[in-house]
Design an enzyme around this catalytic site. Sequence first.
Site, PDB file in Angstrom:
ATOM      1  CE  LYS A 156     -13.829   6.413   0.483  1.00 45.50           C
ATOM      2  NZ  LYS A 156     -13.160   6.846   1.736  1.00 45.50           N
ATOM      3  CG  HIS A 163      -2.091  -0.876   1.102  1.00 51.04           C
ATOM      4  ND1 HIS A 163      -3.255  -0.509   0.481  1.00 51.04           N
ATOM      5  CD2 HIS A 163      -2.265  -2.150   1.502  1.00 51.04           C
ATOM      6  CE1 HIS A 163      -4.108  -1.516   0.529  1.00 51.04           C
ATOM      7  NE2 HIS A 163      -3.526  -2.532   1.133  1.00 51.04           N
ATOM      8  CE  LYS A 222      -6.630  13.856  -0.259  1.00 53.98           C
ATOM      9  NZ  LYS A 222      -6.685  12.567  -0.901  1.00 53.98           N
ATOM     10  NE  ARG A 223      -4.861  10.291   9.832  1.00 55.48           N
ATOM     11  CZ  ARG A 223      -4.475   9.341  10.682  1.00 55.48           C
ATOM     12  NH1 ARG A 223      -5.072   8.170  10.677  1.00 55.48           N
ATOM     13  NH2 ARG A 223      -3.514   9.557  11.549  1.00 55.48           N
ATOM     14  CB  THR A 235     -10.162   4.719  -1.630  1.00 51.68           C
ATOM     15  OG1 THR A 235      -9.793   5.110  -0.299  1.00 51.68           O
ATOM     16  CG2 THR A 235      -9.446   3.442  -2.013  1.00 51.68           C
ATOM     17  CE  LYS A 258      -3.024  10.796   2.651  1.00 53.50           C
ATOM     18  NZ  LYS A 258      -3.868  10.101   1.646  1.00 53.50           N
TER      19      LYS A 258
HETATM   20  C1  LIG Z   1     -11.854   7.017   1.992  1.00 53.25           C
HETATM   21  C2  LIG Z   1     -11.355   7.503   3.290  1.00 53.25           C
HETATM   22  C3  LIG Z   1      -9.998   7.778   3.471  1.00 53.25           C
HETATM   23  C4  LIG Z   1      -8.993   7.664   2.345  1.00 53.25           C
HETATM   24  O1  LIG Z   1      -8.908   8.910   1.691  1.00 53.25           O
HETATM   25  P1  LIG Z   1      -7.725   9.226   0.658  1.00 53.25           P
HETATM   26  O2  LIG Z   1      -8.129  10.541   0.092  1.00 53.25           O
HETATM   27  O3  LIG Z   1      -7.714   8.145  -0.349  1.00 53.25           O
HETATM   28  O4  LIG Z   1      -6.474   9.301   1.458  1.00 53.25           O
HETATM   29  C5  LIG Z   1      -9.576   8.231   4.697  1.00 53.25           C
HETATM   30  N1  LIG Z   1     -10.436   8.406   5.716  1.00 53.25           N
HETATM   31  C6  LIG Z   1     -11.753   8.178   5.582  1.00 53.25           C
HETATM   32  C7  LIG Z   1     -12.651   8.410   6.743  1.00 53.25           C
HETATM   33  C8  LIG Z   1     -12.253   7.704   4.372  1.00 53.25           C
HETATM   34  O5  LIG Z   1     -13.571   7.443   4.257  1.00 53.25           O
END
Ligand SMILES: *Cc1c(COP(=O)(O)O)cnc(C)c1O
Length: 745
Positions: free
Chosen positions: A595, A298, A483-484, A591, A489
């Site tokens: 979404k 990952h 995101k984190r 991911t 990022k």
């Molecule tokens: C989908 C999701 C992530 C992943 O987000 P990325 O933008 O791909 O880093 C992180 N936290 C939550 C709560 C999510 O639903």
Amino acid sequence: MNRDKLIEALKAIDVAGKTKEELYAEISAACMEEILSERQKAPARCAYYFSVEYLMGRMFYNNLLALGVLDEAREIFAKKGFDLNAFEDVEDAALGNGGLGRLAACYLDSAANEGYPLYGFGIRYKYGLFRQKFVNGEQVEEADDWLRTWGDPWSVRKESEKIEINFADMTVSAVPYDMPIYGKSVNTLRLFQAEGSPEAEKISEYLYPADDTEEGKLLRIRQEYFFSAAAMRQIVRDYGKKYSGNFGGFPEHCVFQLNDTHAVFAVAEFLRLLTKEYRFTFTYAVEIAKKTFNYTNHTILPEALECWDMRLVERILPEIAQILKRLHLYAKREWEAGGCSPAEIAEMSVMRRGRVSMANVAVFVSGKVNGVAEIHTKILKAQLFSTFYKHYPYKFLNVTNGVTPRRWLMLCNEELARFYDKSLGLKWRSDLNELREIHCTNENNLSEFAAIKAIKKQQLAAYIESKEGVKLLPNAMYVTQVKRLHEYKRQLMTAFAILHLYFDLKDGKLPDFTPMVFIFGAKAASGYKRAKAIIKFINDIADLVNGDEDVNARLQVVFVRNYDVSYAEKIIPGTDVSLQVSTAGFEASGTGNMKFMMNGAVTLGTLDGANIEIVDAAGGWGNYIFGAKVTEIEKIKESYDPSEFVAQNLKIKRVTDTLTDGTFGDEGGELKEVYRCLFEQTYNSPDHYLVLYDLPKYLEALLIANREYQDKELFARKQLMNATHSAYFSSDRAIREYAEKIWDL
Ligand SMILES: *Cc1c(COP(=O)(O)O)cnc(C)c1O
């Protein structure tokens, strides 16, 4: 499952005089009774998913949808005067950090939906990922006691199936909690809780304890071994009993997927069981393992590649340490016999300088090793695992991540789902490819879609107002980065871009600017100081911008607290522009980007991870791409000097100067540290993530999107193009690929 019986049971529930918590327990129990009444015969071949994280979110609506009773249950309880939306207060099961844990949850959902027997194993943490608050703009972490108010009606404790796990200094009971995952097949997520003594209980107390101390590292090793060993013993012993200790057929019945290296101790435990309990030779055990294990990588971030100090492993798991040493020698002999050079052998070694490389164990033992997006897999082959790839090219493959359309479309965007139902019938619900039948140039479709987006934005604004006390500008474009928090990022780059827009607006330089709201959500790891400084910086920028009457009707910034799955379900459908701006080559897949696409947000981002595939699928025209490409980065770095770059770009200097010129308070010197990290040569690679380098192009892209947004029809078309071309990013597709190419189910 007897649907009529469930409906009758729901109708029979009396709401009078009951608390929300009592009703939640009762309705959940009625559903569980039906789910558990399902009897399916054990399939001949099963896949087992090992993950130290599962970011499940709320199970209630998801399960009612899977059972096909969600709409009717809403009506039944509305008639009784109770609004099922009340359960939106239920705590998330946040037993994961971010993308990796959420992926595990999406895959369980999709496997059940597609009818594949996939069983998950993990840890039932007492406290999930911390709850985030802000105090003076700074992150404060509070324990996430997720079971306290609402309990866990979706799991069943299996006392009689508990397993003893031995460490050199303690014995721990691993007590299973089984959560059924309902779909075409009813699968199980089995989470182990550690019990026996106060010391033992610590093992399943917290998700990811700080691992920068020796104490923390030992605890992490214990966690990893604890759940992998418990799962492995259950599987191997059940099999051993059924087939009288004959393991020749094991690989035909069982296949394992390691979600990153966190469960690689499962390999060692498997070898231990076969050699010590079943008395097979080491060679035989390794040969069976090689036909059974698979590994998903990952990340290529060096700090995330686990290498445990063998002295620590020896101290608490002496037998496992022995096994790993034997495996080290075994692999070395195989490579010597195969003609590998000493340098190549060193590169692939299980053990190096007293440390065990969990990734090398995983790649050596696994039949298949996969990356999570095309570009990521290419990088694995060309860089991180290049030597392995040279000698075992057939092991490597790509499976691009996906997200479940049940949670990330049907549940979080019922309005869009109903529009699809009305236009296409119900077929799209089992095959998102049907969405391509929606014509993106059709005026009716465009106006319906735009109306839905407007509703989702209003709902989001109302939600943010209730949670954060901030009223979003109503007619603005909503631009989101959730995101984190990580340097790669590049939330910092967005912060700089906002400051840039702010100064330009103040100077009257952007006369035709469409009002823009920037929405952030992100947790920083508790030990990650620089990430925390960036949160504080963005919160300070929000105060500056939102408090300035000159601009605050055109620019607004909000950083929501405690971003989690349930918050994501609100934010994503209400977003116009999804920011996916990682430094090219660093985001394995992402991911979140998928979404957003599924909900018709355009992507504004770099050619990194799955963004590349998203842009391909949506047809390029629908998204805003900028910045250095993976193939350019190395060359750029050869001559890049951030100080020189900024000296030639005075508008950038103005925004980076705010880190040190007193624009914002900085008593602890955290902003100065961020500044030094961007510019000072004492950092081995100043501006390592090319935040400043990509900033001018980022601004350009934001301003193009800002201008194009004024053409409502054009923008709606871009958004609808994304939404209707997102089928590939369904985890149903991804899980079929795992099932066909890796698990042979
Ligand atoms: C989908 C999701 C992530 C992943 O987000 P990325 O933008 O791909 O880093 C992180 N936290 C939550 C709560 C999510 O639903």
